[in-house]
Design a protein around this motif. Structure first.
Motif, short mmCIF file in Angstrom:
data_model
loop_
_atom_site.label_atom_id
_atom_site.label_comp_id
_atom_site.label_asym_id
_atom_site.label_seq_id
_atom_site.Cartn_x
_atom_site.Cartn_y
_atom_site.Cartn_z
N GLY A 541 -5.05 -45.39 -19.99
CA GLY A 541 -6.12 -44.46 -20.29
C GLY A 541 -5.85 -43.04 -19.87
N VAL A 542 -4.68 -42.79 -19.30
CA VAL A 542 -4.29 -41.45 -18.87
C VAL A 542 -2.82 -41.25 -19.19
N ASP A 543 -2.44 -40.03 -19.53
CA ASP A 543 -1.05 -39.73 -19.88
C ASP A 543 -0.20 -39.68 -18.62
N MET A 544 0.95 -40.31 -18.67
CA MET A 544 1.86 -40.35 -17.52
C MET A 544 2.29 -38.93 -17.12
N GLN A 545 2.36 -38.02 -18.10
CA GLN A 545 2.78 -36.65 -17.81
C GLN A 545 1.76 -35.91 -16.95
N ASN A 546 0.53 -36.41 -16.91
CA ASN A 546 -0.53 -35.75 -16.15
C ASN A 546 -0.71 -36.32 -14.75
N VAL A 547 0.20 -37.18 -14.32
CA VAL A 547 0.14 -37.78 -12.98
C VAL A 547 1.43 -37.44 -12.25
N SER A 548 1.33 -36.93 -11.04
CA SER A 548 2.50 -36.51 -10.28
C SER A 548 2.45 -37.04 -8.85
N VAL A 549 3.61 -37.00 -8.20
CA VAL A 549 3.69 -37.37 -6.79
C VAL A 549 2.83 -36.41 -5.97
N GLY A 550 2.04 -36.95 -5.06
CA GLY A 550 1.14 -36.14 -4.26
C GLY A 550 -0.29 -36.18 -4.74
N TYR A 551 -0.53 -36.74 -5.94
CA TYR A 551 -1.89 -36.88 -6.44
C TYR A 551 -2.60 -38.01 -5.70
N ILE A 552 -3.93 -38.08 -5.88
CA ILE A 552 -4.76 -39.08 -5.21
C ILE A 552 -5.56 -39.85 -6.25
N LEU A 553 -5.53 -41.19 -6.14
CA LEU A 553 -6.45 -42.01 -6.92
C LEU A 553 -7.75 -42.10 -6.15
N SER A 554 -8.84 -41.70 -6.79
CA SER A 554 -10.11 -41.55 -6.09
C SER A 554 -11.20 -42.42 -6.71
N ASP A 555 -12.20 -42.71 -5.89
CA ASP A 555 -13.41 -43.36 -6.37
C ASP A 555 -14.08 -42.45 -7.40
N PRO A 556 -14.52 -42.99 -8.56
CA PRO A 556 -15.09 -42.13 -9.60
C PRO A 556 -16.41 -41.47 -9.22
N VAL A 557 -17.17 -42.06 -8.29
CA VAL A 557 -18.47 -41.49 -7.90
C VAL A 557 -18.29 -40.56 -6.71
N GLN A 558 -17.75 -41.06 -5.62
CA GLN A 558 -17.51 -40.24 -4.42
C GLN A 558 -16.07 -39.76 -4.45
N GLN A 559 -15.85 -38.65 -5.16
CA GLN A 559 -14.50 -38.17 -5.41
C GLN A 559 -13.94 -37.40 -4.23
N VAL A 560 -12.61 -37.38 -4.16
CA VAL A 560 -11.93 -36.64 -3.10
C VAL A 560 -12.10 -35.14 -3.37
N PRO A 561 -12.33 -34.33 -2.32
CA PRO A 561 -12.46 -32.88 -2.52
C PRO A 561 -11.16 -32.26 -3.04
N VAL A 562 -11.28 -31.29 -3.92
CA VAL A 562 -10.14 -30.56 -4.48
C VAL A 562 -10.35 -29.08 -4.18
N THR A 563 -9.34 -28.43 -3.60
CA THR A 563 -9.49 -27.04 -3.20
C THR A 563 -8.12 -26.35 -3.13
N THR A 564 -8.16 -25.03 -3.01
CA THR A 564 -6.94 -24.24 -2.78
C THR A 564 -6.98 -23.56 -1.42
N ARG A 565 -8.07 -23.76 -0.68
CA ARG A 565 -8.23 -23.06 0.59
C ARG A 565 -8.92 -23.97 1.60
N PHE A 566 -8.37 -24.03 2.79
CA PHE A 566 -8.98 -24.86 3.83
C PHE A 566 -8.67 -24.28 5.20
N GLU A 567 -9.45 -24.75 6.17
CA GLU A 567 -9.27 -24.34 7.56
C GLU A 567 -8.64 -25.48 8.34
N ALA A 568 -7.72 -25.15 9.24
CA ALA A 568 -7.03 -26.19 10.01
C ALA A 568 -6.81 -25.72 11.45
#
Length: 670
Positions: A541-568
């Protein structure tokens, strides 16, 4: 001819406004007669006379006059007049929300409240239907108290062919204490006894965003509780009689003997057939590297065997008395630190292999070798339990003095790195001879002073970390490849939750939906896998070209946060150039490597107590602790450390050297 129009003979007035018919249906136009078209033209005078005649014939209608307490030139919204939505300057999405909420309110209140009041309340409460309804009802209740209007039965207008206006020779009737579930009125039409929204047929009002959002939120909470209970019961059912799964990463300086040690351990446990071992022995003799025969059990590629070093993370498995153990043999060469980080990120515990040969330990520990860096990395990645295999001690004739010298240096360093003394075990052994690996020691010189456990028993004594199986699914992807059947495969570790065949998942950060066609654990097909398992998942159901190393498989309802900026909150190791604002770095996060830079130095903290030392420092030097803000070049999936520990750790590297490790404390919205 009734449906056709006589366009040629149509009469147009000079002051005809074409904008008046914009958006009208073609069916609303009428056919104009070529003989007399004046009958179809609008006559304002004639229309006014008709209205006056109608009003005179209904002298029992009392006009209500509302006092205007607003400013001298109020807006249409303040005056209570009918409002053109285009004048509100709303976006298409907000206009749709407004119309949906207005329909809901009309469904409950009917025509008892003016449109301007409804719009004003909805906009004030930011399209929240429930808050707007409460506000209107409360304001009506206050108005009723002030005017002391007697309670009267609700007047309901039956639908009629001609316009009908309700006539009541009493003060204005105000509907009191209306709730969405206590009265069913659809714009003045009699519904009868209250049936509530659930018993009425589905209408567009019931499918509005306001209603659907509240339903989804309550449904999500119920589902979360059900999923948690089912996950625990299913885990108990699947793994109750099975041994605990433990993942151990083997680390250490290059040529410390990691692969040979693990290869010999597997051979002594019977995990490698004699035929295969004989083949490796003959092939290693041909190239003059007979001592590498055990290392080839894990170093399977031709380049690794020719060069004599491990380049990628090797995998193997064996069983102890109480556990199923999966070995992750990490490379020791400095050029392959990213691969080592990938292996360490998948591990529960670690085995640090030390070369006890005189000079070799010193080069790996004191003179910029990988012993220190590997130990710091695994601790920063959350590994707290460590076994130290002092390998090749037979080259020193099993000297206790040499063993004590090595362990003394390591204890001081490992304590500084964050390991507790009670969580670290030291084992003298020899990978090539197999001494003190699977069986208790038999060497007389070793028996004189060592009374501890063999390496296999030390591994068996490791405690398995708690598995967060009841939390939302999070699976980090460290490999993508084409499978034998339909779809394609992704390999990785389940950090949170569980995954089953037939599940629907979201591939983040692209947020594409996918179906789980199959699950396998350690090359064995399975219907379900839990947190902590290394799995291969077949997706469709998804193109292999759109999946890369480092991606996350997530729950469809409670999804993993996606961002370009974070505090550490980071701990700086040894840096040649002090860290400043704008400092370019490489982020190592699970299997992901992404370029980034430090955009803010927020605070410097005390290394021991964590107290604030300095706000907005200009630079960060060696061994400092600080709170920084990091911006990544592309959106990544990341979690706060307090929510998901496994996905809340990052490594900062520059020019092939690890300069800092950090814990994610906050995620900025983008």
């Amino acid at each position: 001819m009734a449906r056709h129009r006589n366009v040629r003979n149509r009469s147009y007035s000079d002051d005809y406004d074409y904008d008046d018919v914009y958006g009208h249906s073609v069916e609303e136009d009428s056919c104009l007669s070529p003989n007399d078209s004046s009958q179809w033209l609008f006559d304002r005078t004639r229309n006014s006379q008709a209205i006056a005649h109608f009003l005179d014939s209904h002298d029992d209608i009392q006009e209500e006059v509302e006092e205007d307490t607003s400013m001298s030139s109020p807006s249409a919204l303040q005056r209570g007049e009918s409002i053109d939505l285009r004048s509100l300057d709303l976006s298409e999405e907000d206009e749709a929300k407004l119309m949906s909420c207005l329909d809901e309110l009309r469904n409950v209140l009917g025509d008892t409240v003016s449109e301007s009041v409804l719009i004003k309340s909805v906009l004030h409460h930011k399209f929240d239907f429930n808050k707007a309804l409460d506000d209107i009802l409360n304001s009506k209740s206050k108005e009723n108290t002030k005017t002391e209007v007697p309670k009267l039965p609700l007047v309901v207008i039956e639908p009629a062919k001609a316009p009908v206006i309700a006539t009541v020779n009493t003060p204005k009737v105000i509907v009191q204490n209306l709730e969405p579930k206590t009265l069913g009125i659809i714009k003045g039409f009699k519904v009868g006894k209250d049936e509530g929204p659930s018993s009425r047929p589905g209408t567009p009002r019931e499918q509005s965003p306001c209603t659907e959002r509240s339903k989804e939120q309550s449904t999500e909470k119920v589902k979360a509780k059900e999923n948690k209970a089912s996950a625990l019961s299913q885990y108990t059912k699947e793994r109750a009689l099975d041994k605990e799964h433990l993942y151990i990463v083997v680390i250490g300086h290059v040529d410390a003997g990691k692969s040979t040690l693990m290869g010999r351990l597997l051979c002594d446990l019977g995990e490698v057939s004699q035929k295969t071992l004989h083949k490796y022995e003959q092939e290693s003799k041909k190239i003059g590297k007979q001592s590498f025969m055990y290392a080839w059990v894990l170093d399977e590629t031709g380049e690794e065997r020719v060069r004599g070093i491990t380049m990628d993370v090797g995998r193997a498995q064996f069983e102890t008395k109480t556990k199923k153990v999966v070995i992750l043999d990490a490379p020791g060469h400095a050029d392959f630190i990213p691969n080592m980080i990938t292996g360490a990120g998948q591990a529960d515990v670690a085995l640090l292999v030390i070369d006890a040969t005189r000079g070799e330990f010193e080069s790996g520990f004191d003179f910029g070798g990988q012993t220190r860096e590997h130990a710091l990395l695994v601790r920063s990645l959350g590994v707290s339990q460590l076994a130290v295999a002092v390998n090749k001690l037979d080259t020193s004739n099993w000297s206790q003095e040499r063993f004590d010298e090595i362990t003394k240096k390591l204890k001081a360093f490992l304590k500084q790195a964050g390991f507790k003394d009670s969580d670290v075990t030291y084992v003298p052994c020899s990978g090539l001879n197999g001494e003190n690996l699977v069986k208790p020691p038999s060497e007389p010189e070793l028996l004189k002073w060592y009374k501890g456990l063999c390496l296999l028993d030390v591994i068996d004594k490791f405690s398995v970390p708690d598995r967060p199986i009841s939390k939302p699914l999070r699976m980090s992807i460290n490999d993508v490849f084409k499978g034998t059947g339909s779809g394609f495969c992704v390999a990785g570790r389940i950090e949170n939750g569980m995954i089953s065949k037939g599940d629907k998942v979201i591939v983040c950060p692209t947020k594409e939906a996918a179906d789980v066609r199959g699950v396998s654990i350690n090359d064995m097909s399975s219907n379900v896998a839990f947190a902590g398992d290394q799995v291969i998942v077949t997706l469709s159901g998804v193109d292999m070209q759109n999946v890369s190393v480092g991606y996350i498989l997530s729950d469809p309802v409670q999804q993993v946060p996606v961002t370009t900026r974070f505090e550490a909150r980071i701990v700086v190791f040894n840096v040649k150039v002090p860290i400043t604002k704008g400092y370019p770095i490489l982020i190592h996060y699970q299997s992901l490597v992404e370029s980034a830079h430090i955009v803010k130095l927020k605070a410097q903290l005390n290394k021991t107590t964590g107290e604030l030392v300095k706000k907005k420092p200009r630079v960060l030097g060696n061994n400092s602790v600080a709170v920084v803000e990091i911006e990544v070049s592309k959106p990544i999936c990341i979690e706060k450390y307090k929510d998901v520990k496994e996905l809340g750790r990052v490594m900062l590297r520059v020019a092939g050297v690890t300069i800092a490790a950090g814990l994610v404390t906050d995620i900025m919205s983008t």
